[in-house]
Scaffold this motif. Structure first.
Motif, PDB file in Angstrom:
ATOM      1  N   ASP A 225     -60.779 -70.059  65.601  1.00 28.34           N
ATOM      2  CA  ASP A 225     -59.672 -69.924  66.542  1.00 28.34           C
ATOM      3  C   ASP A 225     -58.396 -69.420  65.864  1.00 28.34           C
ATOM      4  N   ARG A 226     -58.417 -69.318  64.507  1.00 24.22           N
ATOM      5  CA  ARG A 226     -57.284 -68.803  63.749  1.00 24.22           C
ATOM      6  C   ARG A 226     -57.795 -68.189  62.450  1.00 24.22           C
ATOM      7  N   GLY A 227     -56.927 -67.406  61.799  1.00 23.62           N
ATOM      8  CA  GLY A 227     -57.270 -66.878  60.491  1.00 23.62           C
ATOM      9  C   GLY A 227     -57.293 -65.361  60.442  1.00 23.62           C
ATOM     10  N   LEU A 228     -57.251 -64.839  59.212  1.00 28.84           N
ATOM     11  CA  LEU A 228     -57.259 -63.393  59.017  1.00 28.84           C
ATOM     12  C   LEU A 228     -58.586 -62.780  59.429  1.00 28.84           C
ATOM     13  N   GLY A 229     -59.675 -63.498  59.221  1.00 30.01           N
ATOM     14  CA  GLY A 229     -60.978 -62.995  59.645  1.00 30.01           C
ATOM     15  C   GLY A 229     -61.040 -62.799  61.149  1.00 30.01           C
ATOM     16  N   LEU A 230     -60.502 -63.753  61.888  1.00 28.62           N
ATOM     17  CA  LEU A 230     -60.447 -63.622  63.345  1.00 28.62           C
ATOM     18  C   LEU A 230     -59.562 -62.450  63.740  1.00 28.62           C
ATOM     19  N   LEU A 231     -58.454 -62.277  63.033  1.00 26.60           N
ATOM     20  CA  LEU A 231     -57.539 -61.169  63.327  1.00 26.60           C
ATOM     21  C   LEU A 231     -58.228 -59.827  63.109  1.00 26.60           C
ATOM     22  N   ILE A 232     -58.986 -59.696  62.024  1.00 24.42           N
ATOM     23  CA  ILE A 232     -59.726 -58.461  61.772  1.00 24.42           C
ATOM     24  C   ILE A 232     -60.810 -58.262  62.817  1.00 24.42           C
ATOM     25  N   ASP A 233     -61.485 -59.344  63.198  1.00 20.02           N
ATOM     26  CA  ASP A 233     -62.545 -59.244  64.203  1.00 20.02           C
ATOM     27  C   ASP A 233     -61.979 -58.818  65.560  1.00 20.02           C
ATOM     28  N   ARG A 234     -60.809 -59.326  65.931  1.00 17.93           N
ATOM     29  CA  ARG A 234     -60.178 -58.905  67.182  1.00 17.93           C
ATOM     30  C   ARG A 234     -59.771 -57.435  67.106  1.00 17.93           C
ATOM     31  N   SER A 235     -59.298 -56.996  65.941  1.00 16.45           N
ATOM     32  CA  SER A 235     -58.956 -55.580  65.778  1.00 16.45           C
ATOM     33  C   SER A 235     -60.203 -54.707  65.906  1.00 16.45           C
ATOM     34  N   ARG A 236     -61.319 -55.183  65.376  1.00 20.89           N
ATOM     35  CA  ARG A 236     -62.572 -54.437  65.495  1.00 20.89           C
ATOM     36  C   ARG A 236     -63.010 -54.335  66.950  1.00 20.89           C
ATOM     37  N   SER A 237     -62.913 -55.446  67.683  1.00 16.83           N
ATOM     38  CA  SER A 237     -63.370 -55.447  69.077  1.00 16.83           C
ATOM     39  C   SER A 237     -62.504 -54.578  69.984  1.00 16.83           C
TER      40      SER A 237
END
Length: 288
Positions: free
Chosen positions: A230-242
């Protein structure tokens, strides 16, 4: 000719003082950094020009877009909230996994390295656990521990543990047997041999593994966040990918890279402090 004049003529000419070592080191360092800077500028410039005239920036982005995304994140925040909060979460997960994995790897590595019976018993189980794909473990940890930080810490722990364990194990095995035998002849106990000979001898092996171990810890945290968070740089990158935001993907990679480089600098400083007893040439040759 007087004896005094003959002595003056026969005296060797004064030798010029050699160039200062510090100045030579400084010049070499400046040369290295100048070449590095030139390579970075060349790379970024060619990328910018290529994305402007030849390749599609939608897929490959370009440095100016990545820079603008970083500025937006640090000034206005991200779609998931403050960039500092995302960095803090990922860093906490990586640091916790790094510390726990390193401690477990060092203790078990030295323990099994000094006990042939235990190493023979545990060898197939350790090899089997190391062979399990980490992405599968990350998915299992999300099921077991949920979407919070615990599952990411567990993933980072697994990656760090094996990286440190095998180095600590080999370092414990490489201890000079003659030195150990001499210590035992002088009456040293097993604990004294372990603390005064084995551990110091394995320190260089352990510290060498820590350089890559924190990178593995970051990978574990980011992979765990990709799997579910629900938080983190990995989630941020994954949202950018999607959302097909290639600039956001590159920006997230840059932030993670900077964190890894700062951690590497801290580990290097710690290594120099702990290995002051080694000859300078030996410690210098190990550096990249």
């Amino acid at each position: 000719m007087s004896p005094e004049a003959s002595a003056v003529l026969a005296a060797p000419a004064p030798v010029r003082a050699p160039v200062s070592v510090a100045s030579a080191v400084r010049r070499r360092r400046m040369k290295i950094w100048s070449i590095r800077l030139a390579l970075v500028v060349l790379w970024l410039g060619s990328w910018e020009v290529s994305a402007t005239y030849w390749i599609d920036p939608f897929f490959y982005s370009k440095p100016s877009s990545v820079w603008q995304r970083l500025v937006d994140w640090f000034s206005s925040g991200t779609s998931q909230g403050s960039i500092w909060e995302q960095m803090s979460v990922t860093l906490q997960e990586a640091a916790a996994g790094f510390v726990l994995g390193a401690l477990a790897g060092v203790v078990l590595g030295i323990l099994l390295g000094r006990s042939h019976l235990l190493s023979d018993i545990c060898a197939p189980f350790i090899k089997a656990a190391n062979a399990v794909p980490r992405i599968v473990l990350a998915a299992l940890f999300v099921l077991w521990f949920g979407l919070g930080m615990s599952s990411k810490i567990a993933t980072a722990f697994v990656l760090v543990f094996f990286a440190v364990f095998f180095n600590a194990f080999q370092g414990a095995r490489e201890v000079d047997r003659n030195l150990v035998n001499n210590a035992r002849i002088l009456g040293a106990s097993r604990f004294q041999v372990l603390t005064t000979i084995v551990v110091p001898s394995a320190t260089s092996w352990i510290l060498a593994s820590l350089h890559s171990a924190f990178g593995f810890a970051l990978i574990g945290a980011v992979v765990g966040e990709f799997t579910g968070a629900d938080r983190g740089l990995g989630l941020l990158i994954d949202r950018s990918r999607s959302t097909f935001d290639s600039a956001g993907i590159y920006a997230g990679m840059i932030v993670i890279t900077v964190i890894a480089l700062l951690a590497e600098w801290l580990i290097t400083a710690l290594e120099k402090r702990l290995l002051k007893w080694r000859p300078p040439a030996a410690s210098a040759e190990a550096q990249i």
